[in-house]
Design a protein around this motif. Structure first.
Motif, PDB file in Angstrom:
ATOM      1  N   GLY A   1       0.875  -1.322   0.026  1.00  0.00           N
ATOM      2  CA  GLY A   1      -0.020   0.016  -0.074  1.00  0.00           C
ATOM      3  C   GLY A   1       0.839   1.201   0.059  1.00  0.00           C
ATOM      4  O   GLY A   1       0.386   2.284   0.063  1.00  0.00           O
ATOM      5  N   VAL A   2       2.132   1.073  -0.028  1.00  0.00           N
ATOM      6  CA  VAL A   2       2.900   2.353   0.049  1.00  0.00           C
ATOM      7  C   VAL A   2       3.190   2.772  -1.495  1.00  0.00           C
ATOM      8  O   VAL A   2       3.209   2.151  -2.472  1.00  0.00           O
ATOM      9  N   GLU A   3       2.970   4.240  -1.864  1.00  0.00           N
ATOM     10  CA  GLU A   3       2.836   4.793  -3.120  1.00  0.00           C
ATOM     11  C   GLU A   3       4.120   5.783  -3.039  1.00  0.00           C
ATOM     12  O   GLU A   3       3.951   6.526  -2.093  1.00  0.00           O
ATOM     13  N   PRO A   4       4.212   6.279  -4.293  1.00  0.00           N
ATOM     14  CA  PRO A   4       5.273   7.423  -4.385  1.00  0.00           C
ATOM     15  C   PRO A   4       4.053   8.700  -4.285  1.00  0.00           C
ATOM     16  O   PRO A   4       3.217   8.766  -4.471  1.00  0.00           O
ATOM     17  N   ILE A  42       9.799  22.005 -10.112  1.00  0.00           N
ATOM     18  CA  ILE A  42      10.339  21.626 -11.304  1.00  0.00           C
ATOM     19  C   ILE A  42      11.322  20.328 -11.376  1.00  0.00           C
ATOM     20  O   ILE A  42      11.989  19.958 -12.301  1.00  0.00           O
ATOM     21  N   GLN A  43      11.753  20.062 -10.243  1.00  0.00           N
ATOM     22  CA  GLN A  43      12.759  18.794 -10.121  1.00  0.00           C
ATOM     23  C   GLN A  43      12.562  18.279  -8.516  1.00  0.00           C
ATOM     24  O   GLN A  43      12.246  18.588  -7.693  1.00  0.00           O
ATOM     25  N   VAL A  44      12.490  16.873  -8.681  1.00  0.00           N
ATOM     26  CA  VAL A  44      12.523  15.933  -7.410  1.00  0.00           C
ATOM     27  C   VAL A  44      14.005  15.582  -7.162  1.00  0.00           C
ATOM     28  O   VAL A  44      14.453  14.842  -7.951  1.00  0.00           O
ATOM     29  N   LEU A  45      14.369  15.974  -6.110  1.00  0.00           N
ATOM     30  CA  LEU A  45      15.767  15.375  -5.674  1.00  0.00           C
ATOM     31  C   LEU A  45      15.730  14.041  -4.988  1.00  0.00           C
ATOM     32  O   LEU A  45      16.420  13.139  -4.874  1.00  0.00           O
ATOM     33  N   GLU A  46      14.624  13.911  -4.323  1.00  0.00           N
ATOM     34  CA  GLU A  46      14.507  12.558  -3.394  1.00  0.00           C
ATOM     35  C   GLU A  46      12.882  12.375  -3.350  1.00  0.00           C
ATOM     36  O   GLU A  46      12.178  13.210  -2.921  1.00  0.00           O
ATOM     37  N   PRO A  47      12.382  11.253  -3.756  1.00  0.00           N
ATOM     38  CA  PRO A  47      11.128  10.832  -3.788  1.00  0.00           C
ATOM     39  C   PRO A  47      10.290  10.654  -2.402  1.00  0.00           C
ATOM     40  O   PRO A  47      11.136  10.355  -1.631  1.00  0.00           O
ATOM     41  N   GLY A  48       9.332  10.950  -2.356  1.00  0.00           N
ATOM     42  CA  GLY A  48       8.597  10.963  -1.236  1.00  0.00           C
ATOM     43  C   GLY A  48       7.614   9.660  -1.239  1.00  0.00           C
ATOM     44  O   GLY A  48       7.484   9.300  -2.474  1.00  0.00           O
ATOM     45  N   TYR A  49       7.193   9.329  -0.109  1.00  0.00           N
ATOM     46  CA  TYR A  49       6.146   8.068  -0.066  1.00  0.00           C
ATOM     47  C   TYR A  49       5.084   8.410   0.977  1.00  0.00           C
ATOM     48  O   TYR A  49       5.289   9.069   1.921  1.00  0.00           O
ATOM     49  N   ARG A  50       3.876   7.672   0.691  1.00  0.00           N
ATOM     50  CA  ARG A  50       2.686   7.863   1.462  1.00  0.00           C
ATOM     51  C   ARG A  50       2.412   6.514   1.464  1.00  0.00           C
ATOM     52  O   ARG A  50       2.277   5.608   0.570  1.00  0.00           O
TER      53      ARG A  50
END
Length: 67
Positions: A1-4, A42-50
């Motif tokens: 169930g973890v999504e970016p 404009i840029q993702v340096l480190e993805p997040g998760y929810r």
């Protein structure tokens, strides 16, 4: 169930994103040559998760700003 966490090309949302840098809109451009709207990621340096509506880690991002 973890999504970016969706971030790139999205409006900046402090509930899901952590702005670690900003770039002036005049100095930024998408691949198609258009300038991004202010307050857009404009840029993702480190993805997040929810997990559902629960934030596990915010996406660390660069945001276009008008100055």
């Amino acid at each position: 169930g973890v999504e970016p966490v969706l971030a790139e090309h999205q409006p900046f949302d402090p509930n899901w994103h952590e702005a670690v840098a900003t770039v002036r809109v005049a100095d930024a451009a998408w691949d198609n040559g258009r300038q991004p709207d202010p307050d857009t990621v404009i840029q993702v340096l480190e993805p997040g998760y929810r997990q559902g509506d629960r934030l596990l880690r915010p996406a660390r991002v660069v945001v276009a700003v008008e100055r």
